[in-house]
Design an enzyme around this catalytic site. Structure first.
Site, PDB file in Angstrom:
ATOM      1  CB  CYS A 129      -0.914  -0.016   1.224  1.00 48.10           C
ATOM      2  SG  CYS A 129      -1.882   1.489   1.376  1.00 48.10           S
ATOM      3  CB  CYS A 132      -0.570   2.473   4.037  1.00 46.86           C
ATOM      4  SG  CYS A 132      -2.089   1.898   3.304  1.00 46.86           S
ATOM      5  CG  ASP A 133       3.268   1.025   4.440  1.00 50.50           C
ATOM      6  OD1 ASP A 133       2.799   1.488   5.497  1.00 50.50           O
ATOM      7  OD2 ASP A 133       3.080  -0.141   4.071  1.00 50.50           O
TER       8      ASP A 133
END
Ligand code: NAP
Length: 300
Positions: A129, A132-133
């Site tokens: 992701c 997200c990261d």
């Protein structure tokens, strides 16, 4: 017994929309979710193809939908469903519930490369992701693997954070939209590696490099992060007593709503369908709830 009119399995856009429609019809609704609400859409940095909304982040879309459901008194429990019986009993890791109707909206999960050290390096260089990261890789070197819209979007997103982005795809042509491909070609820090597959992940405690198999042999590329964006798979094996699956594990439904079991319906990405988008997920959710309610009242 915890009895509900409708139990929805999955709190992604399809499941939450089903809950919204059922709650607005004054039904007692339980939504069961194994992880967190929102499904795949929370990973979309921006949604610009939802009719009537100019631009919204996937996270905000999911949050708004969740709020609509909770404002109407919808109950969302974070439990893993282990089994759904033909009599519409739902067994979770914590409790047992009964629904007059069940809507399966279990979505899909990230596909893995299934190579050595992939799971060991999750959170240590391997991610599924980018939104997200991605922030962990400021001014670092990353690779993205895949050729669909997710991989293209991820590469573009990461090119504004990381110093260099390698986009590795197993074919010459991308499956994703040409507008993204054009934008990528104009980005100086995105390097295309085509007709190539990732053969190994190297490093001791964290990812340090990847070995890529391509025309002419192997190449080792030093990377700090690898974003795997090679599509998604459904996880419906636990439901095979009440639904039929196709060869890829998606739930079969003749009309896109009913399963082979009376009172058990399907909605969203987890069913066999031609287009998996936010628009089709919410369409499925509203139709599944409305159909369930109509058929419940016909039986009463
Ligand atoms: P996808 O469209 O299924 O693409 C997966 C990509 O990964 C394909 O290029 C595929 O290669 C490659 N791949 C699959 N298995 C692989 C493996 N084992 N090793 C290496 N490569 C592998 O998945 P997605 O990009 O996640 O998109 C899913 C759906 O969401 C699509 O319908 C997409 O359009 C939609 N989506 C839409 C948007 C948007 O509208 N903005 C954004 C994101 C996603 P091949 O091409 O060779 O099969």
């Amino acid at each position: 017994m915890n009895t509900y009119d409708i139990i929805v399995v999955g709190a992604g856009p399809a499941g939450l929309t089903a809950a919204l429609y059922a709650l607005r019809a004054n039904k007692k609704v339980l939504v069961l979710e194994a992880k967190s609400y929102g499904g795949q859409i929370v990973n979309a940095k921006v949604v610009e193809n939802y009719p009537g909304i100019l631009s919204i982040s996937g996270y905000d879309f999911a949050k708004n939908l969740y709020e609509q459901v909770s404002n109407l008194g919808g109950e969302v429990r974070y439990e893993t469903v282990l089994k759904v019986e033909e009599d519409k009993t739902v067994l979770t890791n914590k409790d047992k519930y009964f629904g007059k109707a069940i809507i399966l909206a279990t979505g899909v999960s990230y596909r893995h490369l299934n190579i050595d050290r992939e799971s060991k390096f999750v959170g240590k260089g391997v991610s599924y992701c980018a939104t997200c990261d991605g922030n962990f890789y400021k001014n670092k070197i990353v690779a993205v693997n895949g050729g669909g819209n997710t991989a293209l979007e991820d590469a573009l997103y990461l090119s504004d954070i990381a110093s260099e982005v390698y986009l590795i795809h197993r074919r010459e042509e991308f499956r994703g939209e040409s507008t993204y491909v054009e934008q990528i070609k104009n980005k100086k820090n995105i390097h295309l590696i085509l007709n190539a597959t990732i053969k190994s992940l190297n490093g001791t405690d964290k990812l340090e490099s990847i070995t890529v198999q391509k025309e002419g042999g192997e190449e080792e590329i030093q990377v700090d992060g690898l974003f795997i964006a090679i599509g998604q798979d459904p996880k419906n094996e636990i439901f095979t007593n009440v639904v039929d699956l196709n060869e890829k594990g998606y739930i079969l439904s003749e009309d896109g709503v009913h399963t082979k079991t009376e009172g058990i319906y399907v909605a969203g990405d987890t069913r066999v369908k031609t287009l998996r988008q936010l628009t089709t997920a919410v369409s499925d959710g509203s139709l599944a709830a409305t159909t369930a309610i109509m058929e419940m009242s016909q039986k009463a």
